[in-house]
Scaffold this active site. Structure first.
Site, mmCIF file in Angstrom:
data_model
loop_
_atom_site.group_PDB
_atom_site.id
_atom_site.type_symbol
_atom_site.label_atom_id
_atom_site.label_comp_id
_atom_site.label_asym_id
_atom_site.label_seq_id
_atom_site.Cartn_x
_atom_site.Cartn_y
_atom_site.Cartn_z
ATOM 1 N N SER A 207 75.721 -2.945 24.169
ATOM 2 C CA SER A 207 74.564 -3.685 23.335
ATOM 3 C C SER A 207 74.881 -5.146 23.831
ATOM 4 O O SER A 207 74.890 -5.725 25.293
ATOM 5 C CB SER A 207 74.471 -3.469 22.075
ATOM 6 O OG SER A 207 73.440 -4.161 21.281
ATOM 7 N N HIS B 202 71.216 3.889 19.208
ATOM 8 C CA HIS B 202 72.104 2.717 19.608
ATOM 9 C C HIS B 202 73.357 2.461 19.247
ATOM 10 O O HIS B 202 74.433 2.248 19.848
ATOM 11 C CB HIS B 202 71.230 1.614 19.094
ATOM 12 C CG HIS B 202 71.714 0.181 19.806
ATOM 13 N ND1 HIS B 202 71.165 0.012 21.281
ATOM 14 C CD2 HIS B 202 72.386 -0.757 19.720
ATOM 15 C CE1 HIS B 202 71.605 -1.331 21.377
ATOM 16 N NE2 HIS B 202 72.421 -1.564 20.523
#
Length: 414
Positions: A182, A379
């Site tokens: 990320s 995620h």
């Protein structure tokens, strides 16, 4: 015969009594061996946790050009194999509000930090400025607003280059591998576009849930968050173990029910998943969120509102002072010439497939694309997923080993 069962007087024998006794026993012993280990791990400092599992661990300090002192945690080798064997170095960078802990939080069999060490790599776990482990500066204190005047732009232009130079000097290598999750990918893309000479110091970059291209949104919540930060004068966002972190303290750590509420809130942000290990969740939440500057959050919010991957927007007047133009300059992703491998998933709300595809088309040297073969993978599952080792990490190591062999073959041919 009268017995006291959970504070009640009951008669034996009695089927209801047996049921009560069974229920009381289960209640008293509801902490299983695995959950007890999780509770113990939750209380450990990162280096103590690594040592608990009999891995070597070191702590290193790196000073950036603008005075921040960053803490690196190193696992120089795994639990087997010769300690003096020269191993390829790999630098791992965490996501927003995370820390080096997230690479080892699931334990030796399921955490990428441990897995890489056992696979023959010299593992360096980084901590971006301002998180739990990197709250020092040569002249500024975290209590001062000036300490927090940075976003992931400065992390990319100062933090990662300082870490890379330190690791290469320490190991004698000329290159290393980089793995980012990320924001850890965002920082890398900033570095290699702003300081392209660092492309030459990277064997390959592994991008887990890469974030660079944004989907433009008019979500009023994002506007509200930015306004709230400005009005409240907040500089630090969700630090670990302080009154400023109600998300971690009040919502996530007290009971099974509040932990579930916390998990539901996380799913709302990153996408629902069946990959969360609820036994291990107390360990992860004991160290996450790890804190960040509000400017980091605002920088991502600006990307969502503009749909552009560009530098921080200070407003037209200050932009003219900082950049010589009214709007922030865009990052030139064509300058990211390092070999890049992209890992993404269908259920990732923060790095959706269409954004990853657009990001991929901007890079001149994509060596691998991997779409996680599990529809519900989200995620956070890239670091917290209980099956990430088989769904993702095994392929990561295959790519790194293959690329390593290709590099060696190329060197022999020349």
């Amino acid at each position: 015969m009268l017995l006291s069962v959970c504070g009640l007087q009951v008669r034996m024998p009695d089927l209801m009594t047996v049921a009560l006794l069974t229920w009381c026993y289960r209640l008293a012993h509801s902490t299983t061996a695995s959950s007890m280990a999780a509770v113990n791990d939750a209380d450990l400092y990162l280096t103590s946790l690594i040592a608990k599992y009999e891995y070597p661990v070191q702590t290193h300090s790196v000073q950036t050009a603008d005075g921040y002192i960053l803490e690196l945690h190193r696992i120089p080798h795994g639990t087997s194999g010769p300690a003096n064997w020269t191993r390829p170095a790999v630098l791992m960078h965490h996501a927003l509000l995370c820390s080096s802990f997230d690479w080892v939080g699931l334990g030796p069999e399921r955490s990428l930090g441990f897995i890489l060490a056992d696979a023959g790599y010299d593992v360096w776990l980084a901590n971006a400025r301002g998180n739990t482990y990197s709250r020092k500066h040569v002249s500024l204190d975290p209590s001062e607003p000036r300490f927090w005047e940075y976003s992931w732009h400065e992390m990319g232009t100062y933090d990662i280059p300082a870490e890379i130079d330190y690791i290469l000097q320490s190991t004698g290598h000329s290159k290393l591998y980089y793995i980012g999750h990320s924001m850890g990918t965002t920082m890398f893309f900033v570095m290699t576009s702003q300081r392209p000479e660092y492309n030459q110091k990277i064997h390959a970059m592994i991008a887990l849930a890469p974030v660079a291209v944004f989907t433009r949104t008019k979500n009023p919540v994002i506007h509200f968050i930015q306004s709230l930060f400005r009005v409240a004068g907040l500089h630090e966002f969700l630090p670990q173990n302080t009154a400023l972190n109600p998300f971690s303290i009040a919502a996530c750590k007290h009971t099974r029910w509040t932990s579930r509420l916390c998990l539901a809130f996380i799913f709302l942000i990153v996408g629902r998943s069946t990959q969360t290990d609820k036994e291990r969740l107390p360990v992860l939440l004991a160290h996450t969120p790890a804190g960040a500057s509000t400017r980091e959050v605002m920088h991502f919010a600006q990307g969502a509102l503009s749909g552009e991957f560009r530098q921080f927007d200070f407003g037209e007047k200050k932009n003219m002072e900082e950049y010589g133009q009214a709007t922030p300059p865009k990052y030139n992703l064509s300058l990211v010439t390092s070999p890049v491998a992209l890992y993404y998933s269908d259920n990732d709300r923060l790095a959706p497939v269409k954004n990853v595809n657009k990001t991929c088309s901007s890079f001149p040297n994509v060596i691998h694309r991997f779409r996680v073969p599990f529809r519900m993978f989200n995620h956070l599952d890239f670091i917290w997923g209980k099956d990430a080792n088989t769904l993702v990490y095994s392929d990561v190591i295959t790519v790194m080993k293959k690329y390593e062999n290709d590099v060696r073959t190329a060197h022999k041919l020349t």
